[in-house]
Design a protein around this motif. Structure first.
Motif, PDB file in Angstrom:
ATOM      1  N   MET A   1     -11.380 -15.556 -37.310  1.00 54.29           N
ATOM      2  CA  MET A   1     -10.561 -14.866 -38.312  1.00 54.29           C
ATOM      3  C   MET A   1     -12.174 -13.887 -39.064  1.00 54.29           C
ATOM      4  O   MET A   1     -12.933 -14.156 -39.166  1.00 54.29           O
ATOM      5  CB  MET A   1     -10.290 -15.489 -39.553  1.00 54.29           C
ATOM      6  CG  MET A   1      -9.263 -15.230 -40.415  1.00 54.29           C
ATOM      7  SD  MET A   1      -8.684 -16.305 -41.672  1.00 54.29           S
ATOM      8  CE  MET A   1      -9.680 -15.440 -42.913  1.00 54.29           C
ATOM      9  N   THR A   2     -11.635 -12.804 -39.236  1.00 56.90           N
ATOM     10  CA  THR A   2     -12.440 -11.604 -39.863  1.00 56.90           C
ATOM     11  C   THR A   2     -12.095 -11.458 -41.440  1.00 56.90           C
ATOM     12  O   THR A   2     -11.187 -11.165 -41.895  1.00 56.90           O
ATOM     13  CB  THR A   2     -12.327 -10.518 -39.424  1.00 56.90           C
ATOM     14  OG1 THR A   2     -12.358 -10.343 -37.758  1.00 56.90           O
ATOM     15  CG2 THR A   2     -13.495  -9.429 -39.906  1.00 56.90           C
ATOM     16  N   LEU A   3     -13.140 -11.889 -42.283  1.00 58.95           N
ATOM     17  CA  LEU A   3     -13.123 -11.637 -43.873  1.00 58.95           C
ATOM     18  C   LEU A   3     -13.199 -10.201 -44.052  1.00 58.95           C
ATOM     19  O   LEU A   3     -14.107  -9.555 -43.762  1.00 58.95           O
ATOM     20  CB  LEU A   3     -13.964 -12.538 -44.397  1.00 58.95           C
ATOM     21  CG  LEU A   3     -13.793 -14.079 -44.595  1.00 58.95           C
ATOM     22  CD1 LEU A   3     -14.958 -14.600 -45.427  1.00 58.95           C
ATOM     23  CD2 LEU A   3     -12.273 -14.156 -45.363  1.00 58.95           C
ATOM     24  N   LEU A   4     -12.120  -9.691 -44.656  1.00 55.81           N
ATOM     25  CA  LEU A   4     -12.481  -8.289 -45.378  1.00 55.81           C
ATOM     26  C   LEU A   4     -12.922  -8.410 -46.869  1.00 55.81           C
ATOM     27  O   LEU A   4     -12.061  -8.992 -47.699  1.00 55.81           O
ATOM     28  CB  LEU A   4     -11.268  -7.641 -45.296  1.00 55.81           C
ATOM     29  CG  LEU A   4     -10.932  -6.639 -43.981  1.00 55.81           C
ATOM     30  CD1 LEU A   4     -11.141  -7.511 -42.756  1.00 55.81           C
ATOM     31  CD2 LEU A   4      -9.727  -6.016 -44.161  1.00 55.81           C
ATOM     32  N   THR A  13     -29.231  -2.128 -49.336  1.00 58.05           N
ATOM     33  CA  THR A  13     -29.648  -3.207 -49.726  1.00 58.05           C
ATOM     34  C   THR A  13     -29.150  -4.379 -49.276  1.00 58.05           C
ATOM     35  O   THR A  13     -29.625  -5.675 -49.693  1.00 58.05           O
ATOM     36  CB  THR A  13     -29.867  -3.380 -51.484  1.00 58.05           C
ATOM     37  OG1 THR A  13     -28.578  -3.297 -51.858  1.00 58.05           O
ATOM     38  CG2 THR A  13     -30.727  -2.120 -51.809  1.00 58.05           C
ATOM     39  N   ILE A  14     -27.801  -4.555 -48.371  1.00 53.69           N
ATOM     40  CA  ILE A  14     -27.134  -5.539 -48.237  1.00 53.69           C
ATOM     41  C   ILE A  14     -27.340  -5.720 -46.891  1.00 53.69           C
ATOM     42  O   ILE A  14     -26.935  -5.122 -45.853  1.00 53.69           O
ATOM     43  CB  ILE A  14     -25.774  -5.292 -48.650  1.00 53.69           C
ATOM     44  CG1 ILE A  14     -25.432  -4.798 -50.214  1.00 53.69           C
ATOM     45  CG2 ILE A  14     -24.701  -6.425 -48.351  1.00 53.69           C
ATOM     46  CD1 ILE A  14     -24.360  -4.318 -50.604  1.00 53.69           C
ATOM     47  N   PRO A  15     -27.637  -6.979 -46.559  1.00 53.28           N
ATOM     48  CA  PRO A  15     -27.744  -7.580 -45.048  1.00 53.28           C
ATOM     49  C   PRO A  15     -26.621  -7.717 -44.308  1.00 53.28           C
ATOM     50  O   PRO A  15     -25.790  -8.402 -44.670  1.00 53.28           O
ATOM     51  CB  PRO A  15     -28.838  -8.852 -45.219  1.00 53.28           C
ATOM     52  CG  PRO A  15     -29.273  -9.016 -46.479  1.00 53.28           C
ATOM     53  CD  PRO A  15     -28.169  -7.940 -47.511  1.00 53.28           C
ATOM     54  N   VAL A  16     -26.753  -7.075 -43.199  1.00 57.94           N
ATOM     55  CA  VAL A  16     -25.200  -7.145 -42.404  1.00 57.94           C
ATOM     56  C   VAL A  16     -26.169  -7.005 -40.961  1.00 57.94           C
ATOM     57  O   VAL A  16     -27.077  -6.512 -40.680  1.00 57.94           O
ATOM     58  CB  VAL A  16     -24.255  -6.361 -42.547  1.00 57.94           C
ATOM     59  CG1 VAL A  16     -23.427  -6.656 -43.642  1.00 57.94           C
ATOM     60  CG2 VAL A  16     -25.008  -4.769 -42.705  1.00 57.94           C
ATOM     61  N   ASP A  17     -25.248  -7.015 -39.695  1.00 57.79           N
ATOM     62  CA  ASP A  17     -25.583  -6.639 -38.625  1.00 57.79           C
ATOM     63  C   ASP A  17     -25.724  -5.107 -38.411  1.00 57.79           C
ATOM     64  O   ASP A  17     -26.548  -4.513 -37.769  1.00 57.79           O
ATOM     65  CB  ASP A  17     -24.604  -7.500 -37.403  1.00 57.79           C
ATOM     66  CG  ASP A  17     -24.904  -8.806 -37.410  1.00 57.79           C
ATOM     67  OD1 ASP A  17     -26.127  -9.382 -37.548  1.00 57.79           O
ATOM     68  OD2 ASP A  17     -23.952  -9.746 -37.170  1.00 57.79           O
ATOM     69  N   ARG A 114     -21.582  -9.114 -35.739  1.00 52.34           N
ATOM     70  CA  ARG A 114     -20.682 -10.371 -36.365  1.00 52.34           C
ATOM     71  C   ARG A 114     -20.046  -9.719 -37.812  1.00 52.34           C
ATOM     72  O   ARG A 114     -19.196  -9.934 -38.298  1.00 52.34           O
ATOM     73  CB  ARG A 114     -20.990 -11.551 -36.441  1.00 52.34           C
ATOM     74  CG  ARG A 114     -21.497 -12.123 -35.163  1.00 52.34           C
ATOM     75  CD  ARG A 114     -20.431 -12.513 -34.096  1.00 52.34           C
ATOM     76  NE  ARG A 114     -19.143 -12.930 -34.732  1.00 52.34           N
ATOM     77  CZ  ARG A 114     -18.079 -13.014 -34.053  1.00 52.34           C
ATOM     78  NH1 ARG A 114     -18.176 -12.638 -32.825  1.00 52.34           N
ATOM     79  NH2 ARG A 114     -16.949 -13.725 -34.622  1.00 52.34           N
ATOM     80  N   THR A 115     -20.958  -8.747 -38.485  1.00 50.05           N
ATOM     81  CA  THR A 115     -21.115  -8.375 -39.770  1.00 50.05           C
ATOM     82  C   THR A 115     -21.049  -6.880 -40.095  1.00 50.05           C
ATOM     83  O   THR A 115     -22.258  -6.399 -39.323  1.00 50.05           O
ATOM     84  CB  THR A 115     -21.886  -9.271 -40.799  1.00 50.05           C
ATOM     85  OG1 THR A 115     -23.007  -8.985 -40.432  1.00 50.05           O
ATOM     86  CG2 THR A 115     -21.554 -10.455 -40.922  1.00 50.05           C
ATOM     87  N   VAL A 116     -20.341  -6.314 -40.466  1.00 48.58           N
ATOM     88  CA  VAL A 116     -20.607  -4.708 -40.530  1.00 48.58           C
ATOM     89  C   VAL A 116     -20.040  -4.266 -42.007  1.00 48.58           C
ATOM     90  O   VAL A 116     -19.205  -4.967 -42.776  1.00 48.58           O
ATOM     91  CB  VAL A 116     -19.289  -4.115 -39.869  1.00 48.58           C
ATOM     92  CG1 VAL A 116     -19.320  -2.665 -39.732  1.00 48.58           C
ATOM     93  CG2 VAL A 116     -19.359  -4.330 -38.471  1.00 48.58           C
ATOM     94  N   LEU A 152     -15.270 -10.105 -35.191  1.00 48.70           N
ATOM     95  CA  LEU A 152     -16.190  -9.918 -36.170  1.00 48.70           C
ATOM     96  C   LEU A 152     -15.835 -11.389 -37.105  1.00 48.70           C
ATOM     97  O   LEU A 152     -14.885 -11.700 -37.239  1.00 48.70           O
ATOM     98  CB  LEU A 152     -16.102  -8.824 -36.769  1.00 48.70           C
ATOM     99  CG  LEU A 152     -16.289  -7.384 -36.026  1.00 48.70           C
ATOM    100  CD1 LEU A 152     -15.969  -6.100 -37.134  1.00 48.70           C
ATOM    101  CD2 LEU A 152     -17.845  -7.270 -35.659  1.00 48.70           C
ATOM    102  N   ASP A 153     -16.852 -11.521 -37.868  1.00 46.16           N
ATOM    103  CA  ASP A 153     -16.890 -12.402 -39.101  1.00 46.16           C
ATOM    104  C   ASP A 153     -16.364 -11.747 -40.477  1.00 46.16           C
ATOM    105  O   ASP A 153     -15.646 -12.373 -41.185  1.00 46.16           O
ATOM    106  CB  ASP A 153     -18.254 -13.319 -39.328  1.00 46.16           C
ATOM    107  CG  ASP A 153     -18.309 -14.043 -38.087  1.00 46.16           C
ATOM    108  OD1 ASP A 153     -17.529 -14.541 -37.276  1.00 46.16           O
ATOM    109  OD2 ASP A 153     -19.761 -14.373 -37.519  1.00 46.16           O
ATOM    110  N   ARG A 154     -17.096 -10.492 -40.339  1.00 46.27           N
ATOM    111  CA  ARG A 154     -16.838 -10.232 -42.034  1.00 46.27           C
ATOM    112  C   ARG A 154     -17.064  -8.732 -41.930  1.00 46.27           C
ATOM    113  O   ARG A 154     -18.072  -8.133 -41.274  1.00 46.27           O
ATOM    114  CB  ARG A 154     -18.203 -10.693 -42.922  1.00 46.27           C
ATOM    115  CG  ARG A 154     -18.035 -10.493 -44.231  1.00 46.27           C
ATOM    116  CD  ARG A 154     -19.046 -11.414 -44.763  1.00 46.27           C
ATOM    117  NE  ARG A 154     -19.212 -11.144 -46.317  1.00 46.27           N
ATOM    118  CZ  ARG A 154     -20.346 -10.754 -46.979  1.00 46.27           C
ATOM    119  NH1 ARG A 154     -21.345 -10.655 -46.317  1.00 46.27           N
ATOM    120  NH2 ARG A 154     -20.256 -10.554 -48.388  1.00 46.27           N
TER     121      ARG A 154
END
Ligand code: AR6
Length: 174
Positions: A1-4, A13-17, A114-116, A152-154
């Protein structure tokens, strides 16, 4: 499941892939979020953009391409070109904006992200109405994650202003 999810802040400044950039078709850098991404990430991103444009030409509106992320807290920057409001019939502009989100998510999945995070593409200099852009963005991402449930996770919609953040909170609650 992907969280929106949505958050108010500076996307650099926000860490993501993968951080998505609202670029121009020359991938030449510019103002707004594009300028912030290149400033924070350093010159390696623009160098890679130049090599991409030299090899394959300008990036068409609605498409996306990935580069490294330099000093940003991410593995990739995914550059996409939103439609300029007024240059296309309204239905086409909506479809092109949706295509930006889909193409960017395809690029992220192809690189095992996994995160965008997304900015509100086209809603600054490119003048796309903010409500319509928000509805289009959320619908396009929802559709994509429904078609790719394990990819994706998020997915994070990063809003610069409090008003934009409110708009996304309301749309995501629908
Ligand atoms: N973090 C998150 N969102 C931001 C940030 C940030 N650091 N900075 C601005 N925004 P724009 P566009 C928001 O103009 O309309 C560039 O010159 C901003 O509030 O950056 O797609 C490119 O090179 C707005 O909601 O992108 C292109 O030529 C959103 O990001 C052109 O602008 C998009 O605004 C692209 O125009």
């Amino acid at each position: 499941m992907t969280l929106l999810e949505t958050v108010q802040g500076d996307i650099t400044t926000i860490p993501v892939d993968a951080i998505v950039n609202a670029a121009n078709s020359r991938l030449a850098g510019g103002g707004g979020v594009d300028g912030a991404i290149h400033a924070a990430g350093g010159p390696s991103i623009l160098e890679e953009c130049r090599r991409i444009v030299a090899a394959r030409g300008h990036l068409p509106t609605g498409q996306a391409v990935a580069t490294g992320a330099g000093r940003l807290p991410a593995r990739f920057v995914i550059h996409t070109v939103g439609p300029i409001w007024g240059r296309h019939p309204e239905d086409d502009a909506v479809e092109l904006l949706a295509s930006c989100y889909r193409s960017s998510l395809d690029e992220a999945r192809d690189r095992d992200c996994r995160t965008v995070s997304f900015p509100a593409i086209s809603t600054g200099v490119y003048g796309f109405p903010k409500d319509l852009a928000c509805r289009t963005a959320v619908a396009a991402v929802r559709e994509w994650v429904a078609e790719h449930p394990d990819a994706l996770d998020r997915v994070l919609f990063v809003c610069f202003s409090a008003g934009d953040h409110e708009r996304y909170l309301e749309e995501l609650a629908r």
